[in-house]
Write a protein that holds these residues in place. Structure first.
Motif, short mmCIF file in Angstrom:
data_model
loop_
_atom_site.label_atom_id
_atom_site.label_comp_id
_atom_site.label_asym_id
_atom_site.label_seq_id
_atom_site.Cartn_x
_atom_site.Cartn_y
_atom_site.Cartn_z
N GLN A 323 -10.10 -5.80 -17.59
CA GLN A 323 -10.88 -6.25 -16.43
C GLN A 323 -10.00 -6.37 -15.20
OE1 GLN A 323 -10.78 -7.63 -19.42
NE2 GLN A 323 -12.88 -7.64 -20.25
N ASP A 324 -8.74 -6.80 -15.38
CA ASP A 324 -7.80 -6.89 -14.25
C ASP A 324 -7.51 -5.50 -13.70
OD1 ASP A 324 -7.53 -9.68 -14.79
OD2 ASP A 324 -5.96 -9.26 -16.26
N PHE A 325 -7.22 -4.59 -14.60
CA PHE A 325 -6.88 -3.22 -14.19
C PHE A 325 -8.07 -2.59 -13.49
CE2 PHE A 325 -5.64 1.22 -14.78
CZ PHE A 325 -4.25 1.18 -14.62
N ALA A 326 -9.27 -2.77 -14.05
CA ALA A 326 -10.48 -2.17 -13.48
C ALA A 326 -10.77 -2.74 -12.10
CB ALA A 326 -11.65 -2.40 -14.42
N ALA A 327 -10.58 -4.04 -11.92
CA ALA A 327 -10.86 -4.64 -10.61
C ALA A 327 -9.95 -4.08 -9.53
CB ALA A 327 -10.71 -6.17 -10.70
N ALA A 328 -8.66 -3.94 -9.87
CA ALA A 328 -7.72 -3.37 -8.89
C ALA A 328 -8.06 -1.91 -8.61
CB ALA A 328 -6.29 -3.50 -9.42
N LEU A 329 -8.43 -1.18 -9.64
CA LEU A 329 -8.79 0.22 -9.46
C LEU A 329 -10.01 0.36 -8.56
CD1 LEU A 329 -8.51 3.21 -10.08
CD2 LEU A 329 -9.69 2.83 -12.26
N ALA A 330 -11.02 -0.45 -8.79
CA ALA A 330 -12.22 -0.39 -7.97
C ALA A 330 -11.90 -0.68 -6.51
CB ALA A 330 -13.26 -1.38 -8.50
N GLN A 331 -11.03 -1.64 -6.28
CA GLN A 331 -10.65 -1.99 -4.91
C GLN A 331 -9.93 -0.83 -4.23
OE1 GLN A 331 -7.65 -5.09 -4.49
NE2 GLN A 331 -8.76 -5.93 -2.73
N LEU A 332 -9.05 -0.17 -4.94
CA LEU A 332 -8.31 0.95 -4.35
C LEU A 332 -9.22 2.14 -4.09
CD1 LEU A 332 -5.08 0.71 -6.54
CD2 LEU A 332 -5.26 0.21 -4.10
#
Length: 376
Positions: A323-332
């Protein structure tokens, strides 16, 4: 004052010799260290014996111990017969419980020369169990070193905590031979409406690599509603498992297989973001390569990845959960202009902190400062 004399260096990489046929970050780093040493003084690859046991096999360990003994005898005979090839310093790269240095400490002690280890990982919990003999050998080699050069703060803490009194310990940041300054990213010329292109470059093998692939697949599932496409460059014994992990994404994910080092630049230039969790990475050469080509990176924050990624400069570091990785990816993915800007700062960061020229100068200073002779 005259300049310090240059040592004649014997080099050995127990884990992955420089001539090993399978590319990896370990082999690349060994080759880069060899190049940096060549700028320091005369250097020779003393042995190409690979001392590696990945499964805790007592029979294999005994076989490698015997092979190393034969190498020690060969080298001492060689140096006796050809004094001009006798080294004045021995340096080994990457010593740990699965790949101990069974040659260097003995040769250095026999010749009365300094012994240096670059990237030493101490794992005292392995002194019992299937790697006990190799772990003891690795611990003994690291303790025997006159100088230990660590590539991460985590390794340095362990080396200093358990090392003998007075042992010299210093940092040597991971480095690479910088490619030419990147041209404008081919992603900038992509057809309007094309999804952002993600890139993964990693070997496919059981253990932490496969765990990183699993985390990446789960993260992509969380952001499946966002536009993106992923190219995966890599191969290995876990290729079937990796293929199964990404099969649900259909044509959004392309498995490109292994790629020659010379061809990786094209993959870096065609992508918008390198995505690789990097679970338990020692540091991850791929992160340096990507940033050097102007490609920002996304990874899990740990002691290894933090060695080569500065959060908010050349990329992003996240928490350990999908979930952490996905949230950062979505933001980028939501701000591609900012992503391009992040890539430009990545190149500047690598130039300033991880270039071959600076590493060679640091090695020269550290090695020439060592005593020429140590007690035999």
């Amino acid at each position: 004052m005259s300049a310090p004399s240059l040592p004649r260096i014997a080099f050995h990489a127990p884990l992955k010799p420089v001539d090993h046929p399978i590319p990896s970050g370990d082999r690349q780093m060994a080759r880069l260290i060899l190049r940096a040493l060549e700028a320091t003084g005369p250097v020779e690859v003393a042995s190409s014996l690979r001392v590696y046991d990945g499964s805790g096999d007592a029979a294999l360990q005994a076989h490698l111990q015997a092979a190393a003994g034969a190498e020690r005898e060969r080298l001492l005979s060689l140096y006796a017969a050809a004094p001009e090839r006798r080294p004045s310093l021995w340096l080994s790269y990457h010593v740990y419980y699965k790949a101990p240095d069974l040659i260097g400490p003995h040769i250095a002690r026999s010749l009365g020369i300094p012994y240096v280890v670059v990237e030493a990982t101490r794992a005292r919990k392995r002194l019992t169990g299937p790697w006990a003999a190799f772990a003891a050998a690795a611990e003994a080699a690291i303790e025997a070193a006159d100088l230990v050069l660590c590539v991460s703060a985590r390794d340095r803490q362990a080396v200093e905590a358990y090392g003998p009194p007075g042992q010299r310990v210093a940092m040597l940041a991971p480095f690479l031979d910088l490619p030419p300054t990147p041209e404008p990213n081919t992603a900038d010329r992509r057809a309007p409406g094309s999804p952002p292109r993600l890139l993964t470059v990693a070997m496919m093998r059981p253990g932490d690599k496969l765990a990183s692939y699993r985390l990446l697949a789960e993260s992509l599932g969380i952001v499946a509603a966002h536009p993106w496409a992923l190219d995966i460059v890599g191969d290995g014994p876990a290729a079937a498992e990796v293929s199964a992990l990404f099969a649900p994404f259909g044509p959004r994910v392309r498995l490109l297989g292994a790629s020659a080092s010379a061809d990786l630049a094209g993959h870096y230039r065609a992508a918008d973001l390198l995505v690789w969790p990097g679970l338990n990475e020692a540091f991850g050469m791929v992160y340096l390569e990507a940033q050097a080509h102007g490609l920002p990176v996304l990874a899990i924050d740990n002691a290894g990845t933090g060695t080569v990624i500065r959060d908010g400069v050349g990329g992003r570091l996240t928490g350990p959960m999908p979930q952490d990785f996905a949230a950062a990816l979505a933001q980028l993915l939501a701000d591609l202009p900012a992503l391009r800007s992040l890539g430009r700062t990545a190149r500047a960061y690598v130039e300033a902190h991880h270039g071959l020229t600076a590493a060679a100068a640091r090695l020269r200073g550290l090695l020439t400062a060592l005593p020429k002779q140590v007690p035999a």
